[in-house]
Write a protein that holds these residues in place. Structure first.
Motif, PDB file in Angstrom:
ATOM      1  N   ILE A  90       0.725  -0.864   0.114  1.00 11.70           N
ATOM      2  CA  ILE A  90       0.028  -0.023  -0.373  1.00 11.70           C
ATOM      3  C   ILE A  90       0.650   1.551  -0.095  1.00 11.70           C
ATOM      4  N   ALA A 106      -5.416   2.186  -0.606  1.00  8.07           N
ATOM      5  CA  ALA A 106      -5.309   2.757   0.815  1.00  8.07           C
ATOM      6  C   ALA A 106      -5.804   4.353   0.737  1.00  8.07           C
ATOM      7  N   SER A 263      -7.972  -2.851   3.580  1.00 11.23           N
ATOM      8  CA  SER A 263      -7.698  -2.318   2.531  1.00 11.23           C
ATOM      9  C   SER A 263      -7.539  -3.253   1.542  1.00 11.23           C
TER      10      SER A 263
END
Length: 269
Positions: A90, A106, A263
């Motif tokens: 991320i 993210a 996420s």
């Protein structure tokens, strides 16, 4: 199972269509993971013993450093093994590629933290909201989340040093924005200002299992510095709101709004 250390235990799972049917709906790393301390020779021994000829390694910059070591050992032994690195982080901090898996999600989810902070600071007098986002050595999430939001006044990232006092300092900017708007939002990456904090706190250089420097918690430190400056030096009452948006651990302190969610394949808390 268990990332690099899974090679030692030889624990495996057959990924049949039935097993992987709904993994895209689940948070966390499906095959589990491990951090640091990998023995490259043991890993390649296992690859050789099992007659594996293709190794797909999914992860961030540290994972790919491990992949490079595995490839060198495979090449040294003259094995017919292909080693493929698949970037998934991320933080988006892998060189050469423009974007890695998980980054867009993210940034999108980080908007929730920024929106929450904006609601909080607008509801009080002289509200100052600090939102700490992920990013050890790179500020991509903080920067892109800031650009995607119309509510952020200041973005602090590891690549750009900042200072607090004096002309052009953060305190001066905060005071200016409060006088203009009555509130302000600061987005800060977790790795920003680490040298500044370490010097102020005289902290030792500690490392985790992967050799990464353990970060000092910039959020509470900055919140306290801002509060002390305006209440004690400027004699000005401000209302601090601190929101943590990250993964790895959860920590509860005063005036913290915690946001826990998932996420992509990264757990965010």
């Amino acid at each position: 199972m268990g990332g690099y250390r899974g090679f030692y235990s030889k624990n495996t799972i057959n990924l049949t269509p039935k097993v992987v049917n709904d993994i895209h709906k689940r948070g966390g790393t499906f095959l589990c993971t491990s951090r640091g301390g990998q023995d490259t020779n043991k890993i390649v021994d296992n690859i050789q013993d099992r007659r594996i000829n293709q190794v797909y390694i999914i992860g961030g910059d540290g994972t790919h450093r491990g992949a490079a070591l595995i490839y060198k050992e495979v090449e040294k032994r003259g094995l017919q093994v292909a080693v493929a690195g698949i970037p998934k982080t991320i933080d988006n901090d892998i060189a050469v590629i423009d974007k890695s898996f998980g980054f867009d999600t993210a940034v999108e989810e980080a908007q929730r933290a920024i929106n929450a902070a904006h609601v909080e600071v607008e509801s009080v007098e002289n509200g100052v909201g600090i939102v700490k986002l992920m990013g050890r050595y790179s500020g991509f999430i903080a920067m892109f989340a800031t650009l995607a939001s119309r509510d952020v006044d200041c973005c602090l990232i590891p690549e750009s040093p900042f200072y607090l006092e004096g002309p052009g300092g953060l305190f001066e900017f905060i005071e200016q924005r409060i006088k203009e708007n009555g509130h302000m939002i600061i987005v800060i990456a977790e790795g920003a200002g680490q040298d500044y904090i370490a010097q102020a706190m005289q902290a030792a250089d500690e490392r985790d299992a992967s050799g990464n420097r353990l970060l000092l918690d910039v959020g509470p430190w900055l919140s306290q510095k801002v509060k002390d400056h305006f209440t004690k030096v400027k004699k000005m009452e401000i209302n601090m709101k601190y929101i943590v948006f990250g993964f790895r651990r959860k920590k509860r302190i005063n005036n913290v709004l915690g946001i826990c969610l998932f996420s992509g394949n990264e757990r965010l808390c």
